[in-house]
Design an enzyme around this catalytic site. Structure first.
Site, PDB file in Angstrom:
ATOM      1  CB  VAL A  59      -1.003  -0.006   1.184  1.00 46.06           C
ATOM      2  CG1 VAL A  59      -0.282   0.094   2.525  1.00 46.06           C
ATOM      3  CG2 VAL A  59      -2.029   1.127   1.040  1.00 46.06           C
ATOM      4  CG  ASP A  60       3.493   1.854   3.173  1.00 50.22           C
ATOM      5  OD1 ASP A  60       2.394   2.310   3.549  1.00 50.22           O
ATOM      6  OD2 ASP A  60       4.197   1.102   3.877  1.00 50.22           O
TER       7      ASP A  60
ATOM      8  CG  MET B  63      13.458  -3.448  -7.676  1.00 50.50           C
ATOM      9  SD  MET B  63      14.284  -2.725  -6.225  1.00 50.50           S
ATOM     10  CE  MET B  63      13.071  -1.527  -5.709  1.00 50.50           C
TER      11      MET B  63
ATOM     12  CB  CYS C 173      18.003  -4.249   1.037  1.00 49.39           C
ATOM     13  SG  CYS C 173      16.954  -4.461  -0.361  1.00 49.39           S
TER      14      CYS C 173
ATOM     15  CB  CYS D  91      14.705  -6.205   2.332  1.00 50.50           C
ATOM     16  SG  CYS D  91      14.765  -4.976   1.128  1.00 50.50           S
TER      17      CYS D  91
END
Length: 395
Positions: free
Chosen positions: A12-13, A33, A100, A200
């Site tokens: 959502v962000d 990605m 990351c 991540c």
């Protein structure tokens, strides 16, 4: 019109970040990605990246922006996964998310974005950026997110001025509920989606199984050291210099088997970290056992009962010279200088009063209050107010 590439993660962000940039008049491109292929070690049965890339695509379609997927799994393995294995093998606790951001999102990914003619790269991080002038030169500030519960500035603590100059954080002024509200109003598929957990891009990972791909299990012994052990009662020596005192306060206690009693077995000291409570599988103690030290050389783990065990606490930590990083290069300390800051040694930890002491071989951070579970390999980050000004790897 400035062109921005948004790292659309399928959450959502980043979805709302893309929408806000369009509203601000940018030309927006969505890029997903793909960084991970190995489903064998992820905990959820469904394949997380497939679902995420699909959601990212649907968001891009809804917003009417171009979208493509880039496969960075090779670089991710090389720069993040291999680094993790290497650190765990050395008995340190890495923070792959910090790395990351520095190595993948704001380096490999950023270069791809710039090759697409982008002026900026945007992410869905809860942090803010400001630009000020210092001695006639433009200086970029990395500021905490407006939502105190979600502030993610810590994860960006290794970014450089160069990287920050090209970064945008569109949701930094918003709270999580506000972000969800915007997504719902725009009918984005990600509006109700749960926040991603775990590593991540990899998702939730069973760490021992993940590490076992490279680091072989080997049985070792778990010792319990009593809170009344002699080592905690030793008198503090007289110091001839501040540096000597800081070195003493930052030093790990050298535990040996004579200091404790055997309480169980483990499958490899390199799978465990300081302060860890879960996964020891030792019962029968009055209070839960916490790891106070690991020794990968002898494959031994030392534990203590309860979260107030003296073996968990230290007043200072050390960062080697080559692992000090200043986001604000203009504030760099030189040998002999000190600086009062607020610091944290892990994400979500409330900021702690501390002082930086710079020496020729590195830097000590001394805390007003002793800190629990200072783990080698993690990042310490320091702030002035809500501005993150530097960070370094705890050694």
């Amino acid at each position: 019109m400035k062109r921005v590439v948004v790292g659309l993660s399928g959450g959502v962000d980043s979805s709302v970040a893309a929408y806000l940039l369009m509203e601000q008049g940018y030309e927006v491109i969505g890029l997903f990605m793909k960084n991970w292929h190995d489903e064998a070690v992820t905990i959820s049965n469904e394949c997380p990246w497939l679902e995420d890339s699909n959601d990212a695509l649907l968001v891009a379609e809804k917003l009417g922006i171009p979208f493509q997927t880039v496969d960075l799994s090779e670089q991710y393995k090389e720069r993040i996964v291999d680094y993790m294995f290497n650190e765990y093998e050395r008995g340190r606790t890495p923070n792959p998310d910090v790395l990351c951001n520095r190595e993948i999102k704001f380096d490999v990914f950023m270069k791809i974005a710039l090759s697409l003619g982008a002026d900026y790269v945007a992410t869905g991080h809860y942090c803010r950026k400001d630009t000020i002038e210092v001695n006639g030169k433009e200086v970029h500030q990395l500021l905490a997110g407006a939502d105190g519960n979600k502030d993610q500035s810590y994860f960006l603590c290794q970014l450089s001025q160069e990287q920050l100059s090209k970064a945008l954080f569109p949701i930094g002024e918003l709270t999580k509920p506000e972000v969800r509200e915007i997504a719902a109003k725009m009918e984005l598929i990600t509006a109700e989606k749960k926040d991603s957990q775990g590593l991540c891009f990899i998702g939730k990972v069973r760490l021992p199984e993940f590490l076992q791909q490279q680091l072989q299990p080997k049985e070792g012994v778990i010792f319990e050291v009593g809170a009344d052990a002699q080592t905690y009662a030793e008198a503090t020596p007289q110091f001839t210099s501040v540096k000597e005192q800081l070195a003493y306060e930052a030093k790990n206690i050298a535990y040996n088997p004579q200091m404790g009693k055997v309480v169980g077995k483990h499958q490899g000291a390199h799978y465990y970290t300081i302060g860890q409570r879960k996964g020891l599988n030792v019962g029968g103690t009055k209070e839960p056992l916490f790891i106070i030290a690991t020794d990968v050389e002898t494959n031994t783990i030392y534990t203590g009962q309860g979260q107030n065990h003296p073996g968990l606490f230290r007043k200072a930590l050390f960062i080697q010279e080559n692992e000090i990083h200043w986001v604000r290069e203009d504030l760099t300390l030189t040998d002999g200088q000190t600086m009062d800051v607020m610091a944290r040694i892990r994400y979500r930890q409330p900021l702690q009063k501390a002082t930086l002491h710079k020496f020729d071989n590195g830097m000590y951070i001394s805390f007003q209050d002793a800190q629990s579970a200072i783990a080698e390999g993690q990042f310490a980050a320091w702030y002035h107010g809500d501005e993150l000004i530097g960070s370094g790897v705890i050694s």
